[in-house]
Enzyme design. Structure first.
Site, short mmCIF file in Angstrom:
data_model
loop_
_atom_site.label_atom_id
_atom_site.label_comp_id
_atom_site.label_asym_id
_atom_site.label_seq_id
_atom_site.Cartn_x
_atom_site.Cartn_y
_atom_site.Cartn_z
N TYR A 1 57.04 12.72 39.45
CA TYR A 1 57.94 12.64 40.59
C TYR A 1 58.06 14.00 41.29
O TYR A 1 58.02 14.10 42.53
CB TYR A 1 59.31 12.17 40.08
CG TYR A 1 60.37 11.95 41.12
CD1 TYR A 1 60.33 10.84 41.97
CD2 TYR A 1 61.44 12.84 41.25
CE1 TYR A 1 61.34 10.63 42.91
CE2 TYR A 1 62.45 12.63 42.17
CZ TYR A 1 62.39 11.53 43.01
OH TYR A 1 63.38 11.31 43.93
N LYS B 1 57.02 14.83 45.20
CA LYS B 1 58.05 15.25 46.14
C LYS B 1 57.73 16.61 46.78
O LYS B 1 57.96 16.82 47.97
CB LYS B 1 59.42 15.31 45.45
CG LYS B 1 60.00 13.94 45.15
CD LYS B 1 60.15 13.12 46.43
CE LYS B 1 60.90 11.82 46.22
NZ LYS B 1 60.95 11.01 47.46
N ASN C 1 36.99 47.69 60.74
CA ASN C 1 37.89 46.68 60.18
C ASN C 1 37.28 45.27 60.34
O ASN C 1 37.02 44.83 61.45
CB ASN C 1 39.24 46.75 60.92
CG ASN C 1 40.31 45.92 60.26
OD1 ASN C 1 40.03 44.93 59.58
ND2 ASN C 1 41.56 46.31 60.47
#
Length: 737
Positions: free
Chosen positions: A162, A166, A513
């Site tokens: 459960y 959920k 970068n």
């Protein structure tokens, strides 16, 4: 004013009793047409009956409401939505409430126990919502409720199946909130505590009786109303109390160094700091969540060693933040050298958008040009090693988390035109450290020399997120402040398109970068694609000023200041707006496609030169209408053939300003695929319009009626006046400011 659901169609699953029944009754009472879905199964998912749904429908109808029953399993989501469409013609709200329990301790949970719970709660909510989604999308309205549980948020013994389902529903809801936002589809999650068939197995009877379902329904109705703009929220609710939940994350700690293994011992040694929730952050998006990791990787790639955040001895406030201005200010970083020749100068010019398409650019792109020069903003490249090579990590009193470092502002001043080759030395000093509360600002002054001769000065303004609160000052006389532009229309506007490979090209000047080249790395930062370097936009804006107000003469360039606001995606167009006040040119740079400001508080200072002559004005300098013609030109490139077919004419424009000689523009929508010409036009013009710069812009913006301007003498027309009827094709939606 009471909230009404008149005209809305609401589907509530598991509405035969408990919470679902209360939702259905409450929606119907406020005018909604309700689909009461209930399979009629027991709490473990067994059996089937129509009685529960029928009873609720009868109760609604007895009170004058509108409702129909549906007895399908939520796994038949399409059938549930079809019931709504057949009965009421649309679907506006879905409340995913249906659920069962099969509680077992984890080792006793069978495959069936697990699968049934997932099928009803998670899969059922997915199938019902998916069936409704496109209907909501097409009508630009939808409200969805997912029903989670405290067991999913916190865990609960005997409810592994459960709890998993959920919390899965919460993850589903969060993503639906993101995907649905632009279609006005909102999705929220509730974790209700109420007396029902499910909770009576885990709560004492007296508590079940006091936690009435009707105490939960008001939250559900509000979240589903058109006035409510909440989406992506998680709420605990019960007994008339409502609370919103959010995630919290500790500041954490970097336990990695470049070229050294990351060890479990390093994790162990920093465990207290990793779990310390002092000054915790509260990320709300994947982008915010991943920012620390992206910054760590960026630091490794472009600046060398990743700081491990050692704790330094300092006063108590400084100890907490890792900042001690008394120690840091005045500290010098290790000197850096930069050797270059004409190749690096040319590569930089290409990186900031210069092209052989513009003859004026050749002096910056061809080493054999008689006036070959280096762009002034190349000065940031000369000194960026002070930032890129990790020098800040060696400064006492700056025990900062380099994963939280952002480049906030940049100032560059030249003391002589930059050479096109040489070996230069840069010396960097911590000028000041400021406490901004939410973070710290480090001012890094970098002087670059050729021998003992000062060539240029840079001030890097670096913001360190979360490093504030050390009791320092907020402002500094040493800071080069950003300045707002004048409150009037810009004197000149230049629109310049970046290319898809702009960032790939600019990085060759030394900013490696991977955020600017690697799609997977950019995705970690929450971007759809690699973003453009801020200093690349900086270079674009500076050369726009140089061309517009200094005739591309680099000796006229003195200084530039910008504040970085938002990123640019390669391929987008940069719109630089410029205001001339003496020898200072205030600038603001936007993304043309989104109108987002990317450079703000910016200006360029020029050395004195001759003021613009009427002849310069006649070529369009300083006119607001430049923006309009630039936009028309850009759109013609995209839609030229279609516009030529519809218009088949050549329009001339004479735009005046302050009574001076008119600037000439020609829009050719007769020949080839269409074009816009600036200055004298050698071909035949079918119709010519003469008006002031101000009136022209007002006509385009819809603030001045062309017919009224014509009859009042503010607009003059020569040639085939009938062609003026085709102006709408040119101006409507193509030249909006």
């Amino acid at each position: 004013m009471s909230l009404s659901f008149e005209g809305r169609v609401v589907l509530v699953t598991g509405a035969g009793g408990g919470l679902g029944k209360q939702y259905a009754l409450a929606f119907a009472e406020r005018g909604a047409s309700v689909i009461v879905n209930d399979l009629g199964a027991d709490t473990k998912g067994g059996g089937k009956s129509s009685a529960a749904a029928d009873k609720v429908v009868e109760e609604i109808r007895a009170k004058g409401g509108k409702a129909v029953a549906n007895y399908e399993s939520v796994e038949d989501g399409e059938k549930l939505i079809q019931t709504a469409l057949d009965a009421f013609g649309r679907i506006d709200v879905v409340v995913n409430n249906a659920g069962i329990l099969r509680d077992r301790s984890f080792p006793r949970t069978s495959d069936l126990d697990w699968d049934l719970i997932q099928r009803v709660h998670l899969r059922g909510s997915f199938l019902v919502t998916r069936a409704a989604w496109n209907h909501m999308k097409s009508q630009k309205f939808g409200r969805i409720i997912m029903t989670a549980s405290a067991a999913g948020i916190y865990g609960n013994f005997g409810q592994a199946n459960y709890s998993a389902a959920k919390l899965g529903m919460l993850g589903l809801a969060n993503t639906l909130a993101i995907e649905g936002r632009k279609y006005n589809i909102h999705c929220n999650t509730i974790a209700p505590v109420a007396g029902s068939r499910l909770t009576e197995t885990v709560m004492p009877p007296d508590l079940v009786a006091s936690l009435k379902p009707e105490y939960v329904a008001p939250l559900v109705l509000w979240l589903c109303h058109e006035q409510c703009q909440e989406t992506g929220g998680l709420f605990e609710v019960g007994a008339g109390w409502i609370g919103k939940l959010r995630w919290e994350r500790s500041q954490g700690c970097t336990v990695r160094r470049k070229n050294q293994p990351t060890t479990p011992e390093a994790v162990r040694d920093q465990w207290d700091r990793i779990c310390d929730f002092t000054d915790a952050t509260k990320p709300t998006t994947v982008q915010e969540s991943l920012q620390s990791m992206v910054s760590v990787l960026s630091r490794v790639e472009s600046e060398g060693e990743v700081d491990a955040n050692p704790t330094a001895a300092a006063p108590s406030a400084a100890l907490t933040s890792g900042i001690n201005p008394t120690e840091a200010v005045g500290q010098k970083l290790p000197p850096t050298t930069f050797s270059f020749n004409h190749t690096q100068c040319i590569l930089y010019a290409l990186g900031v958008g210069m092209s052989t398409k513009d003859p004026d650019h050749l002096r910056f792109l061809y080493e054999g040009h008689q006036d070959f020069s280096c762009l002034p903003t190349f000065g940031v490249i000369l000194s960026q090693a002070a930032m890129m090579e990790g020098g800040l990590s060696s400064v006492p009193g700056l025990n900062i988390d380099f994963t939280q470092v952002l480049h906030g502002e940049q100032y560059l001043e030249l003391y002589q035109p930059l050479p096109t080759s040489g070996k230069l030395t840069s010396e960097a000093t911590i000028a000041d450290v400021l406490d901004k509360g939410s973070g710290a600002v480090i001012l890094l002054d970098v002087n670059t020399y050729s021998g003992d001769k000062l060539v240029c000065y840079n001030q890097f303004s670096v913001f360190v997120v979360g490093a504030g609160g050390f009791g320092g000052k907020r402002t500094s006389e040493k800071a080069k402040p950003p300045l707002p532009p004048p409150k009037r229309a810009p004197d000149a506007v230049v629109i310049d398109s970046t290319t898809r490979d702009q960032a790939a090209l600019y990085r060759l000047s030394g900013d490696w970068n991977p955020l600017h080249i690697d799609p997977s790395f950019a995705a970690m930062g929450g971007f759809k694609a690699p973003i453009l370097h801020g200093l690349c936009s900086f270079g674009f804006a500076a050369r726009h000023v140089l061309k517009q107000f200094a005739n591309n003469d680099p000796s006229r360039f003195k200084a530039i200041k910008v504040r970085f606001v938002k990123p640019v995606m390669p391929g987008q167009s940069l719109q630089t707006e410029m205001w001339k006040e003496g020898n200072r040119i205030y600038i603001q740079c936007k993304v043309k496609e989104t109108d987002a400001v990317v450079l703000a508080g910016a200006y360029v200072d020029l050395h004195g030169g001759s003021e613009a002559s009427p002849e310069d004005l006649a070529q369009g300098g300083g006119l607001q209408s430049e923006l309009v013609f630039a936009e028309i030109s850009r759109r013609i490139k995209d839609m030229g053939p279609e516009m030529v077919k519809r218009v088949n004419a050549v329009f001339g424009w004479e735009v005046t300003k302050d009574g001076k000689s008119p600037a000439q523009w020609t829009i050719d929508l007769k020949n080839g695929s269409g074009s816009v010409h600036k200055g004298p036009y050698s071909g035949k013009v079918d119709v010519t319009f003469t008006l002031s710069d101000e009136d022209f812009v007002q006509v385009v913006q819809g603030q001045l009626n062309p017919q009224k301007a014509f009859f009042s003498g503010r607009l003059k027309v020569r040639g085939n006046i009938q062609l003026s009827q085709k102006l709408e094709v040119i101006l409507k939606d193509h030249a909006k400011l």
